[in-house]
Design a protein around this motif. Structure first.
Motif, PDB file in Angstrom:
ATOM      1  N   UNK A 243       0.850  -1.207   0.000  1.00 17.21           N
ATOM      2  CA  UNK A 243       0.000   0.000   0.000  1.00 17.21           C
ATOM      3  C   UNK A 243       0.875   1.242   0.000  1.00 17.21           C
ATOM      4  N   UNK A 244       1.900   1.244   0.847  1.00 22.49           N
ATOM      5  CA  UNK A 244       2.806   2.395   0.910  1.00 22.49           C
ATOM      6  C   UNK A 244       3.500   2.612  -0.434  1.00 22.49           C
ATOM      7  N   UNK A 245       3.923   1.524  -1.071  1.00 23.86           N
ATOM      8  CA  UNK A 245       4.596   1.635  -2.366  1.00 23.86           C
ATOM      9  C   UNK A 245       3.638   2.161  -3.429  1.00 23.86           C
ATOM     10  N   UNK A 246       2.388   1.730  -3.365  1.00 21.47           N
ATOM     11  CA  UNK A 246       1.394   2.143  -4.348  1.00 21.47           C
ATOM     12  C   UNK A 246       1.110   3.644  -4.254  1.00 21.47           C
ATOM     13  N   UNK A 247       1.074   4.150  -3.023  1.00 20.67           N
ATOM     14  CA  UNK A 247       0.727   5.556  -2.812  1.00 20.67           C
ATOM     15  C   UNK A 247       1.945   6.480  -2.795  1.00 20.67           C
ATOM     16  N   UNK A 248       3.138   5.926  -2.889  1.00 23.72           N
ATOM     17  CA  UNK A 248       4.358   6.738  -2.827  1.00 23.72           C
ATOM     18  C   UNK A 248       4.397   7.847  -3.874  1.00 23.72           C
ATOM     19  N   UNK A 249       3.999   7.595  -5.137  1.00 22.86           N
ATOM     20  CA  UNK A 249       4.033   8.684  -6.119  1.00 22.86           C
ATOM     21  C   UNK A 249       3.084   9.839  -5.762  1.00 22.86           C
ATOM     22  N   UNK A 250       1.943   9.518  -5.172  1.00 24.74           N
ATOM     23  CA  UNK A 250       1.010  10.573  -4.770  1.00 24.74           C
ATOM     24  C   UNK A 250       1.602  11.413  -3.639  1.00 24.74           C
ATOM     25  N   UNK A 251       2.241  10.749  -2.699  1.00 23.64           N
ATOM     26  CA  UNK A 251       2.846  11.474  -1.573  1.00 23.64           C
ATOM     27  C   UNK A 251       4.013  12.343  -2.045  1.00 23.64           C
ATOM     28  N   UNK A 252       4.748  11.863  -3.053  1.00 22.72           N
ATOM     29  CA  UNK A 252       5.851  12.654  -3.603  1.00 22.72           C
ATOM     30  C   UNK A 252       5.317  13.921  -4.266  1.00 22.72           C
ATOM     31  N   UNK A 253       4.213  13.798  -4.991  1.00 23.80           N
ATOM     32  CA  UNK A 253       3.602  14.973  -5.630  1.00 23.80           C
ATOM     33  C   UNK A 253       3.079  15.953  -4.587  1.00 23.80           C
ATOM     34  N   UNK A 254       2.524  15.424  -3.500  1.00 25.29           N
ATOM     35  CA  UNK A 254       2.055  16.277  -2.401  1.00 25.29           C
ATOM     36  C   UNK A 254       3.192  17.114  -1.842  1.00 25.29           C
ATOM     37  N   UNK A 255       4.332  16.480  -1.611  1.00 25.81           N
ATOM     38  CA  UNK A 255       5.470  17.213  -1.055  1.00 25.81           C
ATOM     39  C   UNK A 255       6.003  18.245  -2.049  1.00 25.81           C
ATOM     40  N   UNK A 256       5.939  17.936  -3.342  1.00 28.70           N
ATOM     41  CA  UNK A 256       6.330  18.930  -4.357  1.00 28.70           C
ATOM     42  C   UNK A 256       5.417  20.145  -4.294  1.00 28.70           C
ATOM     43  N   UNK A 257       4.136  19.908  -4.153  1.00 28.50           N
ATOM     44  CA  UNK A 257       3.177  21.027  -4.044  1.00 28.50           C
ATOM     45  C   UNK A 257       3.475  21.875  -2.822  1.00 28.50           C
ATOM     46  N   UNK A 258       3.744  21.211  -1.717  1.00 27.08           N
ATOM     47  CA  UNK A 258       4.011  21.923  -0.461  1.00 27.08           C
ATOM     48  C   UNK A 258       5.245  22.820  -0.597  1.00 27.08           C
ATOM     49  N   UNK A 259       6.317  22.262  -1.179  1.00 28.61           N
ATOM     50  CA  UNK A 259       7.560  23.018  -1.329  1.00 28.61           C
ATOM     51  C   UNK A 259       7.380  24.173  -2.308  1.00 28.61           C
ATOM     52  N   UNK A 260       6.642  23.940  -3.392  1.00 32.43           N
ATOM     53  CA  UNK A 260       6.454  24.975  -4.408  1.00 32.43           C
ATOM     54  C   UNK A 260       5.626  26.133  -3.862  1.00 32.43           C
ATOM     55  N   UNK A 261       4.580  25.838  -3.108  1.00 31.98           N
ATOM     56  CA  UNK A 261       3.769  26.909  -2.521  1.00 31.98           C
ATOM     57  C   UNK A 261       4.582  27.723  -1.523  1.00 31.98           C
ATOM     58  N   UNK A 262       5.412  27.037  -0.738  1.00 29.96           N
ATOM     59  CA  UNK A 262       6.249  27.742   0.234  1.00 29.96           C
ATOM     60  C   UNK A 262       7.227  28.677  -0.469  1.00 29.96           C
ATOM     61  N   UNK A 263       7.678  28.292  -1.654  1.00 27.67           N
ATOM     62  CA  UNK A 263       8.618  29.109  -2.424  1.00 27.67           C
ATOM     63  C   UNK A 263       7.905  30.068  -3.375  1.00 27.67           C
ATOM     64  N   UNK A 264       6.566  30.079  -3.335  1.00 28.97           N
ATOM     65  CA  UNK A 264       5.733  30.926  -4.202  1.00 28.97           C
ATOM     66  C   UNK A 264       5.998  30.642  -5.681  1.00 28.97           C
ATOM     67  N   UNK A 265       6.232  29.389  -6.001  1.00 23.42           N
ATOM     68  CA  UNK A 265       6.424  28.944  -7.383  1.00 23.42           C
ATOM     69  C   UNK A 265       5.113  28.318  -7.865  1.00 23.42           C
ATOM     70  N   UNK A 266       4.228  29.147  -8.386  1.00 21.22           N
ATOM     71  CA  UNK A 266       2.875  28.697  -8.669  1.00 21.22           C
ATOM     72  C   UNK A 266       2.794  27.702  -9.819  1.00 21.22           C
ATOM     73  N   UNK A 267       3.578  27.911 -10.856  1.00 15.73           N
ATOM     74  CA  UNK A 267       3.545  26.963 -11.964  1.00 15.73           C
ATOM     75  C   UNK A 267       3.991  25.585 -11.488  1.00 15.73           C
TER      76      UNK A 267
END
Length: 266
Positions: A125-149
């Motif tokens: 289950x963790x392996x299956x959802x790993x790509x979704x969690x990686x995208x979540x962390x990318x969103x979090x980092x981008x918003x913190x850096x105000x990189x909207x695209x």
């Protein structure tokens, strides 16, 4: 004396081929639309673009017709090809289409995870959802850096990954076009490109629902998120959105005219 083996009868099959120039041209145009190098209402001048790509005009025409078929380009008689602008009617139909694809994807993934829970295979289950969690962390980092695209890219990637996890190639292929159409819708917004400020909260809730195998909850979250998107892009209903005014307007791409048509055949 050794007897000759009987000739093997094979079914009729198409000959294998490498990626064609038309396929490559289509991919280049899709990427240009996705990343905003080509924006809604930007024209695709046939002569200049074919020269810049180093391909024949006939090859470019075929690549463009694929994008017309998918709704990414619009052909206006007597005027040529333009990147599609998503009007209110088009956006309404598009959201209905996207809902169908994503709801089915969420159902398949949730059912798969429910089966894994019954088997006690939590590592899978963790392996299956790993790509979704990686995208979540990318969103979090981008918003913190105000990189909207980049935040928008990570959001769309999460939804693409949801379809990929199903291993259903039809859902994956459909979602590939959907993410580009969604990006076009965002660039068509008269208020400018925007990303929901609470996008990471929404993603966290969706991943949590899927992790529990709760398809009903996952579908409800997707429906709520897409209805918000529809209201924002279709009817101008404003919510808590972070915007970049620099992404509001485009003067169009600067097509080069270097080189001549190659006249190659594919």
């Amino acid at each position: 004396m050794t007897s000759r083996p009987e000739r093997v009868q094979l079914p009729m099959m198409q000959p294998l081929r490498r990626t064609s120039i038309i396929d490559q041209a289509e991919l280049e145009l899709r990427n240009a639309i996705y990343y905003g190098d080509l924006r809604p209402n930007d024209g695709i001048p046939e002569v200049q673009v074919s020269r810049q790509m180093g391909i024949s005009r006939s090859s470019l025409r075929e690549a463009c017709q694929r994008l017309v078929r998918d709704g990414l380009l619009t052909q206006i008689p007597g005027r040529g090809l333009y990147v599609t602008r998503m009007d209110a009617g088009t956006m309404s139909d598009f959201i209905d289409y996207r809902l169908g694809i994503e709801m089915q994807s969420a159902t398949i993934v949730a059912d798969t995870i429910s089966t894994l829970h019954r088997r006690g295979e939590t590592a899978k289950i963790d392996a299956l959802l790993a790509p979704l969690r990686a995208s979540l962390e990318r969103s979090r980092a981008a918003l913190a850096a105000e990189q909207l695209i980049e935040a928008g890219n990570a959001d769309l990637d999460l939804h693409q990954q949801l379809a990929e996890i199903t291993t259903n190639r039809f859902l994956s292929t459909a979602m590939n076009t959907i993410v580009i159409l969604t990006r076009m819708g965002s660039f068509s917004d008269p208020l400018g490109f925007g990303v929901r400020a609470d996008i990471t909260t929404t993603h966290e809730a969706l991943i949590a629902a899927l992790a529990e195998g709760d398809g009903s909850r996952a579908r409800a979250l997707l429906r709520e998120s897409l209805q918000e998107l529809a209201g924002r892009l279709r009817a101008g209903v404003e919510s808590d959105v972070v915007r970049d005014p620099d992404l509001l307007e485009t003067s169009g791409p600067e097509w080069t005219t270097i080189g001549e048509d190659t006249g190659e055949s594919v």
